[in-house]
Design an enzyme around this catalytic site. Structure first.
Site, PDB file in Angstrom:
ATOM      1  N   TYR A 136      69.769  45.043  26.630  1.00  0.00           N
ATOM      2  CA  TYR A 136      70.890  44.314  27.226  1.00  0.00           C
ATOM      3  C   TYR A 136      70.922  44.622  28.729  1.00  0.00           C
ATOM      4  CZ  TYR A 136      72.537  44.128  22.342  1.00  0.00           C
ATOM      5  OH  TYR A 136      72.642  43.957  20.981  1.00  0.00           O
TER       6      TYR A 136
ATOM      7  N   SER B 279      77.252  39.841  15.726  1.00  0.00           N
ATOM      8  CA  SER B 279      77.731  38.452  15.872  1.00  0.00           C
ATOM      9  C   SER B 279      78.668  38.065  14.720  1.00  0.00           C
ATOM     10  CB  SER B 279      76.557  37.477  15.972  1.00  0.00           C
ATOM     11  OG  SER B 279      75.724  37.805  17.069  1.00  0.00           O
ATOM     12  N   PRO B 280      79.689  38.881  14.461  1.00  0.00           N
ATOM     13  CA  PRO B 280      80.571  38.595  13.315  1.00  0.00           C
ATOM     14  C   PRO B 280      81.444  37.363  13.532  1.00  0.00           C
ATOM     15  CG  PRO B 280      81.456  40.417  14.596  1.00  0.00           C
ATOM     16  CD  PRO B 280      80.097  40.118  15.170  1.00  0.00           C
ATOM     17  N   LEU B 281      81.550  36.947  14.798  1.00  0.00           N
ATOM     18  CA  LEU B 281      82.324  35.723  15.090  1.00  0.00           C
ATOM     19  C   LEU B 281      81.384  34.532  15.220  1.00  0.00           C
ATOM     20  CD1 LEU B 281      84.688  37.321  17.794  1.00  0.00           C
ATOM     21  CD2 LEU B 281      85.108  37.064  15.334  1.00  0.00           C
ATOM     22  N   GLY B 282      80.180  34.667  14.680  1.00  0.00           N
ATOM     23  CA  GLY B 282      79.215  33.564  14.756  1.00  0.00           C
ATOM     24  C   GLY B 282      78.896  33.199  16.197  1.00  0.00           C
TER      25      GLY B 282
ATOM     26  N   GLY C  21      80.732  33.187  18.635  1.00  0.00           N
ATOM     27  CA  GLY C  21      81.831  32.382  19.190  1.00  0.00           C
ATOM     28  C   GLY C  21      82.060  31.091  18.423  1.00  0.00           C
ATOM     29  N   PHE C  22      81.068  30.656  17.637  1.00  0.00           N
ATOM     30  CA  PHE C  22      81.209  29.366  16.948  1.00  0.00           C
ATOM     31  C   PHE C  22      82.266  29.411  15.836  1.00  0.00           C
ATOM     32  CE2 PHE C  22      76.961  28.881  18.827  1.00  0.00           C
ATOM     33  CZ  PHE C  22      77.112  27.648  19.436  1.00  0.00           C
TER      34      PHE C  22
HETATM   35  N1  NAP Z   1      71.163  43.951  16.729  1.00  0.00           N
HETATM   36  C1  NAP Z   1      71.045  42.790  17.294  1.00  0.00           C
HETATM   37  O1  NAP Z   1      69.964  42.205  17.301  1.00  0.00           O
HETATM   38  C2  NAP Z   1      72.244  42.124  17.923  1.00  0.00           C
HETATM   39  C3  NAP Z   1      72.206  40.769  18.257  1.00  0.00           C
HETATM   40  C4  NAP Z   1      73.357  40.186  18.808  1.00  0.00           C
HETATM   41  C5  NAP Z   1      74.486  40.955  19.039  1.00  0.00           C
HETATM   42  N2  NAP Z   1      74.491  42.284  18.720  1.00  0.00           N
HETATM   43  C6  NAP Z   1      75.704  43.100  18.952  1.00  0.00           C
HETATM   44  O2  NAP Z   1      76.826  42.499  18.308  1.00  0.00           O
HETATM   45  C7  NAP Z   1      77.901  42.373  19.235  1.00  0.00           C
HETATM   46  C8  NAP Z   1      78.714  41.134  18.919  1.00  0.00           C
HETATM   47  O3  NAP Z   1      77.891  39.997  18.787  1.00  0.00           O
HETATM   48  P1  NAP Z   1      77.973  38.721  19.733  1.00  0.00           P
HETATM   49  O4  NAP Z   1      78.675  39.049  21.006  1.00  0.00           O
HETATM   50  O5  NAP Z   1      76.620  38.134  19.794  1.00  0.00           O
HETATM   51  O6  NAP Z   1      78.804  37.680  18.877  1.00  0.00           O
HETATM   52  P2  NAP Z   1      80.300  37.545  18.335  1.00  0.00           P
HETATM   53  O7  NAP Z   1      81.046  38.821  18.429  1.00  0.00           O
HETATM   54  O8  NAP Z   1      80.147  36.870  17.029  1.00  0.00           O
HETATM   55  O9  NAP Z   1      80.913  36.459  19.337  1.00  0.00           O
HETATM   56  C9  NAP Z   1      81.096  36.693  20.701  1.00  0.00           C
HETATM   57  C10 NAP Z   1      81.633  35.426  21.304  1.00  0.00           C
HETATM   58  O10 NAP Z   1      82.927  35.150  20.762  1.00  0.00           O
HETATM   59  C11 NAP Z   1      83.865  34.957  21.815  1.00  0.00           C
HETATM   60  N3  NAP Z   1      85.148  35.530  21.328  1.00  0.00           N
HETATM   61  C12 NAP Z   1      85.400  36.823  21.052  1.00  0.00           C
HETATM   62  N4  NAP Z   1      86.674  36.964  20.582  1.00  0.00           N
HETATM   63  C13 NAP Z   1      87.214  35.740  20.584  1.00  0.00           C
HETATM   64  C14 NAP Z   1      88.505  35.235  20.222  1.00  0.00           C
HETATM   65  N5  NAP Z   1      89.467  36.052  19.780  1.00  0.00           N
HETATM   66  N6  NAP Z   1      88.726  33.884  20.335  1.00  0.00           N
HETATM   67  C15 NAP Z   1      87.759  33.054  20.805  1.00  0.00           C
HETATM   68  N7  NAP Z   1      86.528  33.472  21.164  1.00  0.00           N
HETATM   69  C16 NAP Z   1      86.246  34.806  21.058  1.00  0.00           C
HETATM   70  C17 NAP Z   1      83.297  35.689  22.999  1.00  0.00           C
HETATM   71  O11 NAP Z   1      83.663  35.061  24.203  1.00  0.00           O
HETATM   72  P3  NAP Z   1      84.468  35.860  25.371  1.00  0.00           P
HETATM   73  O12 NAP Z   1      83.599  36.953  25.866  1.00  0.00           O
HETATM   74  O13 NAP Z   1      84.676  34.780  26.362  1.00  0.00           O
HETATM   75  O14 NAP Z   1      85.728  36.346  24.718  1.00  0.00           O
HETATM   76  C18 NAP Z   1      81.777  35.504  22.798  1.00  0.00           C
HETATM   77  O15 NAP Z   1      81.361  34.269  23.331  1.00  0.00           O
HETATM   78  C19 NAP Z   1      77.215  42.327  20.620  1.00  0.00           C
HETATM   79  O16 NAP Z   1      78.079  42.786  21.615  1.00  0.00           O
HETATM   80  C20 NAP Z   1      76.023  43.240  20.420  1.00  0.00           C
HETATM   81  O17 NAP Z   1      76.388  44.577  20.713  1.00  0.00           O
HETATM   82  C21 NAP Z   1      73.394  42.873  18.151  1.00  0.00           C
END
Ligand code: NAP
Length: 273
Positions: free
Chosen positions: A37, A183-186, A188-189
């Site tokens: 990252y 990516s538990p919030l998909g 953002g989707f």
């Molecule tokens: N091991 C791996 O290969 C891998 C891959 C991907 C991710 N990860 C880890 O997993 C963590 C989370 O995954 P992720 O960031 O990809 O996906 P996520 O948590 O599913 O989604 C993040 C997205 O959701 C939006 N969001 C968050 N809270 C919200 C809310 N209450 N209402 C509306 N939109 C919201 C965020 O936008 P805003 O920032 O604008 O709020 C961002 O665009 C990452 O930080 C990373 O550490 C690991």
């Protein structure tokens, strides 16, 4: 991750440090980062934000994805693996982290037993506390666990990505290993904030998500509108429903949602308390 990588240009460092500290004030104790990252800038950000809070938090970092100018490249050479883990660990421990949990990523030519053996030595020396694997298959998990028991496995898992239910979750349950859904919030989707008209910049990886047409986005949206009509969910935000669903699956599932905004952090935490 999204503070430095993958979701458009990096966010303002001072603001993100303040947000991370606000998360700790609100009870968050686990932070996930990785050398890729940035590369490195997210580990540095997390380290700087949390250095005054030693002893109060766990930091999980990931290594082993090779990169060149920020892009993934070919797998590691076996002969250099042991040396690389030690060097990598020394850097992380000396410069950035307190109580690191290390996790290795997928795609490596190095036998997983060799990696697990090196980690075992580091744990025996008291230098790291726990280790895990990211995006690993069940055979790799079993082989690694036999050498040095795994604390957790990180894998995508959410209402829209349920493949882990086939093999991964039963295996983790059998072996007593925790699941950390990324990516538990998909991405953002699943939050209802992305519509069929949403546009993503070039540095936002969602601009290259294949097969995701405006029609799919519209379908996701309609599904959420339907879901929220259920009486027990109508007052919940979409992000809260996505996390509540994950938390209800197993007590040993610990999702790691990402945000760059305080109001969203508060929304997420309201659900998890
Ligand atoms: N091991 C791996 O290969 C891998 C891959 C991907 C991710 N990860 C880890 O997993 C963590 C989370 O995954 P992720 O960031 O990809 O996906 P996520 O948590 O599913 O989604 C993040 C997205 O959701 C939006 N969001 C968050 N809270 C919200 C809310 N209450 N209402 C509306 N939109 C919201 C965020 O936008 P805003 O920032 O604008 O709020 C961002 O665009 C990452 O930080 C990373 O550490 C690991």
């Amino acid at each position: 991750m999204g503070m430095s990588h993958g979701y458009g240009p990096p966010a303002d460092k001072k603001e993100m440090i303040s947000l991370i500290r606000s998360a700790v004030e609100r009870g968050v104790t686990l932070f996930d980062t990785a050398e890729i990252y940035g590369p490195f800038s997210n580990e540095e950000l997390v380290g700087e934000a949390l250095s005054p809070l030693r002893g109060q938090v766990f930091i999980a970092t990931k290594f082993w994805v090779n990169y060149n100018a920020g892009r993934e490249t070919s797998a590691e050479q076996p002969s250099r693996a042991n040396q690389k883990i030690h060097r990598r660990f020394a850097q992380t421990f000396a410069n950035r982290f307190h109580r690191p949990l290390l996790s290795t990523s997928r795609r490596s030519a190095v036998p997983i037993e060799d990696v697990a053996g090196t980690i075992k030595d580091l744990i025996r020396e008291g230098k790291i506390k726990h280790w895990g694997l990211s995006e690993a298959g069940v055979k790799t998990i079993r082989r690694a666990h036999a050498v040095q028991p795994l604390t957790a496995v990180e894998s995508e898992y959410s209402l829209w990505w349920r493949r882990p239910e086939e093999e991964l979750i039963p295996t983790l349950e059998e072996l007593g290993i925790g699941l950390v859904p990324f990516s538990p919030l998909g991405k953002g989707f699943l939050t209802g904030s992305i519509t069929k008209d949403s546009k993503f910049g070039k540095s936002d990886f969602r601009s290259i998500v294949r097969d995701l047409t405006p029609k799919h986005l519209q379908q996701i949206r309609l599904w959420w509108i339907y879901l929220k009509k259920r009486p027990e969910q109508k007052n919940a935000a979409s992000a809260q429903i996505a996390l509540a669903w994950l938390l209800a699956q197993k007590p040993w599932i610990v999702p790691i949602p990402g945000t760059t905004k305080l109001n969203r952090l508060e929304e997420i935490l309201e659900q998890q308390m």
